[in-house]
Design a protein around this motif. Structure first.
Motif, PDB file in Angstrom:
ATOM      1  N   ASN A 113      27.141  -2.152   7.015  1.00 41.94           N
ATOM      2  CA  ASN A 113      27.349  -3.116   5.938  1.00 41.94           C
ATOM      3  C   ASN A 113      28.672  -3.804   6.227  1.00 41.94           C
ATOM      4  O   ASN A 113      29.717  -3.159   6.218  1.00 41.94           O
ATOM      5  CB  ASN A 113      27.424  -2.393   4.594  1.00 41.94           C
ATOM      6  N   VAL A 114      28.602  -5.091   6.506  1.00 35.31           N
ATOM      7  CA  VAL A 114      29.832  -5.836   6.787  1.00 35.31           C
ATOM      8  C   VAL A 114      29.917  -7.041   5.869  1.00 35.31           C
ATOM      9  O   VAL A 114      28.931  -7.498   5.306  1.00 35.31           O
ATOM     10  CB  VAL A 114      29.913  -6.311   8.260  1.00 35.31           C
ATOM     11  N   ARG A 154      31.875  -1.954  -0.870  1.00 35.26           N
ATOM     12  CA  ARG A 154      30.529  -1.563  -0.449  1.00 35.26           C
ATOM     13  C   ARG A 154      30.270  -1.899   1.005  1.00 35.26           C
ATOM     14  O   ARG A 154      29.149  -1.853   1.465  1.00 35.26           O
ATOM     15  CB  ARG A 154      29.495  -2.190  -1.389  1.00 35.26           C
ATOM     16  N   TYR A 155      31.322  -2.237   1.741  1.00 38.09           N
ATOM     17  CA  TYR A 155      31.201  -2.422   3.182  1.00 38.09           C
ATOM     18  C   TYR A 155      31.519  -1.082   3.845  1.00 38.09           C
ATOM     19  O   TYR A 155      32.191  -0.247   3.260  1.00 38.09           O
ATOM     20  CB  TYR A 155      32.177  -3.501   3.666  1.00 38.09           C
ATOM     21  N   ASP A 156      31.042  -0.902   5.070  1.00 38.64           N
ATOM     22  CA  ASP A 156      31.283   0.369   5.752  1.00 38.64           C
ATOM     23  C   ASP A 156      32.669   0.434   6.381  1.00 38.64           C
ATOM     24  O   ASP A 156      33.280   1.495   6.439  1.00 38.64           O
ATOM     25  CB  ASP A 156      30.236   0.592   6.850  1.00 38.64           C
ATOM     26  N   ASN A 192      38.531  -5.066   7.746  1.00 40.61           N
ATOM     27  CA  ASN A 192      39.956  -5.289   7.542  1.00 40.61           C
ATOM     28  C   ASN A 192      40.105  -6.226   6.363  1.00 40.61           C
ATOM     29  O   ASN A 192      39.399  -7.227   6.274  1.00 40.61           O
ATOM     30  CB  ASN A 192      40.574  -5.918   8.802  1.00 40.61           C
ATOM     31  N   PRO A 238      43.002  -7.793   3.057  1.00 43.13           N
ATOM     32  CA  PRO A 238      44.305  -7.743   2.396  1.00 43.13           C
ATOM     33  C   PRO A 238      44.227  -7.048   1.034  1.00 43.13           C
ATOM     34  O   PRO A 238      45.200  -6.434   0.589  1.00 43.13           O
ATOM     35  CB  PRO A 238      44.691  -9.213   2.233  1.00 43.13           C
ATOM     36  N   ILE A 239      43.074  -7.174   0.352  1.00 45.61           N
ATOM     37  CA  ILE A 239      42.902  -6.546  -0.966  1.00 45.61           C
ATOM     38  C   ILE A 239      41.458  -6.082  -1.140  1.00 45.61           C
ATOM     39  O   ILE A 239      40.543  -6.579  -0.469  1.00 45.61           O
ATOM     40  CB  ILE A 239      43.234  -7.523  -2.136  1.00 45.61           C
ATOM     41  N   THR A 272      38.715  -6.210  -3.895  1.00 47.44           N
ATOM     42  CA  THR A 272      38.427  -6.843  -5.175  1.00 47.44           C
ATOM     43  C   THR A 272      37.118  -6.313  -5.735  1.00 47.44           C
ATOM     44  O   THR A 272      36.094  -6.294  -5.057  1.00 47.44           O
ATOM     45  CB  THR A 272      38.357  -8.371  -5.016  1.00 47.44           C
ATOM     46  N   HIS A 279      34.363  -7.164 -12.700  1.00 49.55           N
ATOM     47  CA  HIS A 279      35.170  -8.064 -13.530  1.00 49.55           C
ATOM     48  C   HIS A 279      36.332  -8.683 -12.768  1.00 49.55           C
ATOM     49  O   HIS A 279      37.110  -9.421 -13.338  1.00 49.55           O
ATOM     50  CB  HIS A 279      35.720  -7.324 -14.755  1.00 49.55           C
ATOM     51  N   GLY A 280      36.459  -8.287 -11.496  1.00 51.93           N
ATOM     52  CA  GLY A 280      37.446  -8.952 -10.661  1.00 51.93           C
ATOM     53  C   GLY A 280      38.800  -8.277 -10.516  1.00 51.93           C
ATOM     54  O   GLY A 280      39.713  -8.856  -9.943  1.00 51.93           O
ATOM     55  N   SER A 310      41.650  -6.340  -8.840  1.00 44.39           N
ATOM     56  CA  SER A 310      41.889  -6.361  -7.404  1.00 44.39           C
ATOM     57  C   SER A 310      43.005  -5.390  -7.043  1.00 44.39           C
ATOM     58  O   SER A 310      44.026  -5.320  -7.725  1.00 44.39           O
ATOM     59  CB  SER A 310      42.260  -7.790  -6.989  1.00 44.39           C
ATOM     60  N   VAL A 352      46.755  -5.102  -8.389  1.00 44.64           N
ATOM     61  CA  VAL A 352      47.568  -6.319  -8.252  1.00 44.64           C
ATOM     62  C   VAL A 352      46.945  -7.520  -8.955  1.00 44.64           C
ATOM     63  O   VAL A 352      47.646  -8.454  -9.319  1.00 44.64           O
ATOM     64  CB  VAL A 352      47.840  -6.672  -6.766  1.00 44.64           C
ATOM     65  N   GLY A 353      45.632  -7.499  -9.157  1.00 48.52           N
ATOM     66  CA  GLY A 353      44.993  -8.650  -9.787  1.00 48.52           C
ATOM     67  C   GLY A 353      44.168  -8.232 -10.993  1.00 48.52           C
ATOM     68  O   GLY A 353      43.270  -7.398 -10.873  1.00 48.52           O
ATOM     69  N   VAL A 354      44.514  -8.768 -12.162  1.00 55.06           N
ATOM     70  CA  VAL A 354      43.740  -8.513 -13.379  1.00 55.06           C
ATOM     71  C   VAL A 354      43.408  -9.874 -13.995  1.00 55.06           C
ATOM     72  O   VAL A 354      44.321 -10.562 -14.472  1.00 55.06           O
ATOM     73  CB  VAL A 354      44.534  -7.660 -14.392  1.00 55.06           C
ATOM     74  N   PRO A 355      42.154 -10.297 -13.975  1.00 58.47           N
ATOM     75  CA  PRO A 355      41.811 -11.598 -14.541  1.00 58.47           C
ATOM     76  C   PRO A 355      42.256 -11.699 -16.004  1.00 58.47           C
ATOM     77  O   PRO A 355      42.077 -10.749 -16.778  1.00 58.47           O
ATOM     78  CB  PRO A 355      40.285 -11.635 -14.420  1.00 58.47           C
ATOM     79  N   TYR A 356      42.842 -12.852 -16.343  1.00 59.15           N
ATOM     80  CA  TYR A 356      43.301 -13.133 -17.710  1.00 59.15           C
ATOM     81  C   TYR A 356      44.292 -12.071 -18.214  1.00 59.15           C
ATOM     82  O   TYR A 356      44.250 -11.657 -19.368  1.00 59.15           O
ATOM     83  CB  TYR A 356      42.105 -13.256 -18.674  1.00 59.15           C
ATOM     84  N   PRO A 364      42.325 -14.364   0.546  1.00 61.19           N
ATOM     85  CA  PRO A 364      41.914 -13.005   0.902  1.00 61.19           C
ATOM     86  C   PRO A 364      40.427 -12.910   1.247  1.00 61.19           C
ATOM     87  O   PRO A 364      39.977 -11.874   1.729  1.00 61.19           O
ATOM     88  CB  PRO A 364      42.240 -12.193  -0.355  1.00 61.19           C
ATOM     89  N   ASP A 378      37.781 -12.900  -0.726  1.00 67.62           N
ATOM     90  CA  ASP A 378      36.901 -12.138  -1.616  1.00 67.62           C
ATOM     91  C   ASP A 378      36.117 -13.047  -2.562  1.00 67.62           C
ATOM     92  O   ASP A 378      35.276 -12.581  -3.334  1.00 67.62           O
ATOM     93  CB  ASP A 378      37.711 -11.100  -2.414  1.00 67.62           C
ATOM     94  N   VAL A 407      37.181 -14.410  -5.142  1.00 70.42           N
ATOM     95  CA  VAL A 407      37.612 -14.185  -6.525  1.00 70.42           C
ATOM     96  C   VAL A 407      39.086 -14.562  -6.743  1.00 70.42           C
ATOM     97  O   VAL A 407      39.458 -15.025  -7.804  1.00 70.42           O
ATOM     98  CB  VAL A 407      37.379 -12.705  -6.913  1.00 70.42           C
ATOM     99  N   TRP A 408      39.901 -14.353  -5.739  1.00 70.26           N
ATOM    100  CA  TRP A 408      41.345 -14.580  -5.865  1.00 70.26           C
ATOM    101  C   TRP A 408      41.859 -15.469  -4.742  1.00 70.26           C
ATOM    102  O   TRP A 408      41.306 -15.476  -3.642  1.00 70.26           O
ATOM    103  CB  TRP A 408      42.118 -13.248  -5.812  1.00 70.26           C
ATOM    104  N   MET A 455      48.985 -14.876  -7.646  1.00 67.78           N
ATOM    105  CA  MET A 455      47.563 -14.663  -7.354  1.00 67.78           C
ATOM    106  C   MET A 455      46.803 -15.391  -8.446  1.00 67.78           C
ATOM    107  O   MET A 455      47.045 -15.136  -9.628  1.00 67.78           O
ATOM    108  CB  MET A 455      47.256 -13.173  -7.485  1.00 67.78           C
ATOM    109  N   PHE A 494      43.061 -16.530 -10.198  1.00 68.87           N
ATOM    110  CA  PHE A 494      41.686 -16.070 -10.379  1.00 68.87           C
ATOM    111  C   PHE A 494      40.736 -17.260 -10.266  1.00 68.87           C
ATOM    112  O   PHE A 494      41.038 -18.357 -10.760  1.00 68.87           O
ATOM    113  CB  PHE A 494      41.604 -15.437 -11.775  1.00 68.87           C
TER     114      PHE A 494
END
Ligand code: FES
Ligand SMILES: [Fe+2]
Lengths: 185, 470, 67
Positions: free
Chosen positions: A57-58, B95-97, B100, B102-103, B105, B109-110, B112, B120-124, C30, C32, C34-35, C55, C57
């Protein structure tokens, strides 16, 4: 018109080739299901490559890492004829407990598409094709596996008959759901 | 972690004095659930190899017991293991195996998380949380104990667990054979890409006890031995280097680890092996000479299959690999197998080994296929109402092991059963289940670290300390 | 209202407008979806934020300003 005839001849040649190739694939599947393993080995060229990568899974955009690499990584299979012969020999010892009693197998081959012909359809010496497969395996009492995936084969004509020169199997599983791979794709 | 319960609940399942083990511990759902609490949240578990997370941001998704964990290297280069479950509402963050990033997420609900686990990341964050959420409290759950021993990454959920080196004790001598280069170079191994993962319909303890030293089941590999897939063209391994060697089953009953080894005679010299390829034969011969030079008397030890309690098993050489038996319910095990080679080996050697590993191991391996058939149906045939009333027999060689084994001036750590003439014994399996019973009975690591006071959790005198810790 | 922006398609150096009318330059993406890591170019509500890294959203990004 000459061109029409050429086109018609070419179309007929391609149709016949397709017929020929499909008949070969079904014959091969039948040998495996009938457990005619020695006859099946005869259908492989001496330099056959048999490769079944594992799948990861990538992330989106990184699909080039989805499959383990032939010749470099650990794969489910990445071998030539000598090892395939050993697999057959092992089944034929009669004490290979993972295949004793023998599995009941059905190879279903479908969606056959010829992707390349050398030198041409009328005089084909090498054919590349892709197809889909379903392998149903049932053994002992209730043990059942269904494996589905894609195959890319290269067939080569040797001594007037088709032989498998290369088989790449893309199995649609990540964690293998079968406890073993004692059969051939 | 302290666990409140009645220790008597599991007493009697393992009768170590008589070498009998109740089948219930393999098939019973309640016992299985207790194992997750008592064993898998307290023991040291193998998570992965350093070479899988070589660069900052590299991650590899692994498993500790039933649970998914993230092994990753943060931007500062530090390696961590986190529970792969979002602290907000539990979503599987990654859910990747492997890859690489940076974060990490969370798709739900996002939220991160940085590669050091911090949120480090919380929406709203301003509008909805009014900046009142304490982000520092809601990072990914970090596995509190982690160690990198010669490239192997191990982790434990229990803050009270002893250091890894204390956990393995004298077994270190044998584990080193797996992780050091074949020439003896410290931690000179790396992983070949591609981790095998597959399901076996069997309790996780079947493979764990098989690998701890079941020489007796050699007969079940008759078919592969007849075909001959070994690196010198015969059998499934090359046994030449074991000529004249003693077969010894070594175990650490107070710790639960065990392995089979071969002890070459005091005057033994390196022999040629891996004869199918001259470059490979030459490489290993040179390694053997270098290793003998480096290790002196210890060179005489040739490693065989082993298990570090509870669920990490390995083969140090033929074929060199690590298996982890992840529990997936009492009736199912998800096996992950890593393959190792000497980092500095020439490409021809790595390629030769890669091919050997593939044809030997895992679901497509000519050897392991027959093991799994046995584990599958031994388990299946033990589940019935009558079948589970019986006990398995582990009486082979009982009373014949010694704690002070010595041969030609070499003292071996551990409890040793000499199986040279006997050919097989079940001392190592008794060790495994003794330790299993300890884990199921002990309240905490004070009780589990019985070697500190000479008593095990079961109350029996700790034996086999041997040269533990030396 | 502008079309929904797919963050996967943005690269560092590009600029975006946020729903509070601030504009920001992408420092890194990043990947994703999302950010984004950004640096403010303008910030009507709080001019002191200009030049500050943050960061942001996906759902507060209203528009891509430059290609
Ligand atoms: S579950 Fe992860 S953000 Fe809500
Ligand atoms: Fe085995």
């Amino acid at each position: 018109m000459v061109t029409d005839n050429v086109t018609a001849n070419d179309a007929v040649a391609r149709l016949l080739l397709r017929q020929d190739v499909e008949a070969f694939l079904y014959h091969e599947a039948n040998l495996l299901d009938e457990r005619q393993y020695d006859d099946w080995l005869d259908l492989l060229t001496d330099d056959v490559r048999y490769w079944v990568p594992m799948r990861r899974n990538v992330k989106f955009g990184e699909l080039e890492r989805e499959f383990t690499r032939e010749g470099q990584d650990i794969n489910w299979f990445d071998e030539g004829k000598p090892t395939l012969i050993q697999r057959v020999q092992q089944i034929q010892t009669g004490v290979h407990w993972a295949e004793e009693p023998l599995s009941r197998l059905a190879h279903l081959v479908t969606n056959v598409e010829i992707t390349d012909v050398q030198p041409d359809a009328a005089d084909a010496g090498e054919v590349s094709l892709r197809c889909r497969f379903i392998i149903y395996r049932n053994r002992v009492q209730t043990e059942t596996d269904i494996l589905v995936g894609r195959r890319e084969d290269t067939l080569r004509r040797e001594d007037g008959q088709w032989r498998i020169a290369r088989r790449k199997v893309l199995l649609d599983q990540n964690v293998l759901l079968a406890k073993n791979l004692t059969f051939f794709f | 972690m302290t666990i409140t319960f009645q220790p008597s609940a599991f007493s009697g399942l393992v009768d170590r004095d008589n070498g009998l083990v109740s089948r219930e511990i393999f098939v019973n759902h309640d016992i299985y659930a207790e194992e997750q609490e008592r064993i898998f949240t307290r023991a040291w578990l193998f998570v992965g190899h350093e070479s899988q997370v070589a660069k900052p941001g590299d991650f590899f998704i692994s498993s500790m017991g039933e649970e998914s964990v993230i092994l990753c290297r943060d931007r500062q280069g530090e390696v961590h293991v986190f529970l792969n479950s979002c602290t907000h509402r539990g979503m599987k963050v990654c859910r990747y195996d492997e890859g690489n990033t940076p974060i990490f997420t969370c798709p739900y609900h996002g939220w991160s998380f940085a590669t050091d686990g911090s949120l480090v990341g919380v929406p709203y964050y301003k509008d909805a949380y009014h900046e009142e959420l304490d982000k520092s409290e809601w990072g990914l759950l970090r596995v509190p104990r982690m160690t990198n021993y010669k490239g192997g990454i191990w982790a434990s959920w229990d803050p009270q667990a002893p250091d890894f080196l204390e956990y393995i004790g004298g077994f270190r001598t044998y584990l080193d054979i797996l992780f050091d280069g074949w020439d003896g170079a410290e931690g000179g191994t790396e992983i070949i890409g591609g981790i095998e993962k597959w399901l076996v319909p069997s309790n996780w303890k079947f493979p764990a006890e098989n690998f701890i030293g079941d020489r007796y089941h050699n007969i079940s590999h008759r078919s592969v031995d007849l075909v001959g897939i070994g690196p010198s063209g015969q059998g499934r391994r090359d046994n030449r280097e074991r000529d004249g060697a003693k077969s010894l089953d070594v175990s650490f009953p107070e710790r639960g680890h065990g392995t089979v080894i071969f002890l070459r005679p005091a005057d033994a010299q390196p022999v040629q092996s891996y004869q199918n390829d001259p470059i490979v034969a030459e490489y290993f011969y040179a390694c053997e000479i270098a290793r003998k030079e480096r290790q002196g008397e210890l060179w005489r030890i040739l490693g065989g299959p082993g298990t570090i309690f509870p669920n990490m098993s390995y083969l140090p050489r033929q074929p060199r690999s690590i298996a982890v038996w992840h529990p997936r319910g009492p009736d199912q095990t998800e096996v992950w197998r890593w393959f190792l080679v000497d980092r500095s080996a020439p490409p021809e050697v790595k390629e030769f080994l890669r091919q050997y590993y593939i044809r030997y191991s895992g679901p497509s391996g000519l050897t392991e296929q027959d093991d799994m058939e046995n584990w599958n149906y031994a388990h299946a045939a033990s589940r019935g109402a009558m079948a589970r009333r019986l006990r398995y027999n582990y009486q082979m060689g009982q009373g014949y092991a010694v704690d002070d084994f010595e041969d030609g001036g070499l003292h071996l750590p551990g409890t040793v059963l000499d199986t040279t003439k006997a050919r097989a014994g079940e001392q190592n399996q008794r060790t495994f289940y003794t330790r299993w019973a300890d884990f199921m009975a002990a309240r905490d690591w004070d009780e589990l670290a019985g070697w500190r006071n000479g008593k095990s959790a079961n109350g029996h005198a700790a034996q086999g300390n041997g040269a533990a810790g030396r | 209202m502008a079309d929904i922006v797919n963050l996967m398609e943005l690269e560092s150096g590009q600029a975006v407008r946020l729903d509070n009318d601030a504009t920001a330059e992408i420092v890194s993406n990043p990947g994703d979806g999302v950010w984004l890591f950004v640096r403010y170019l303008s910030h009507p509500d709080d001019p002191a934020q200009v030049g500050v890294e943050d960061m942001v959203f996906a759902q507060v990004i209203t528009e891509v300003l430059s290609e």
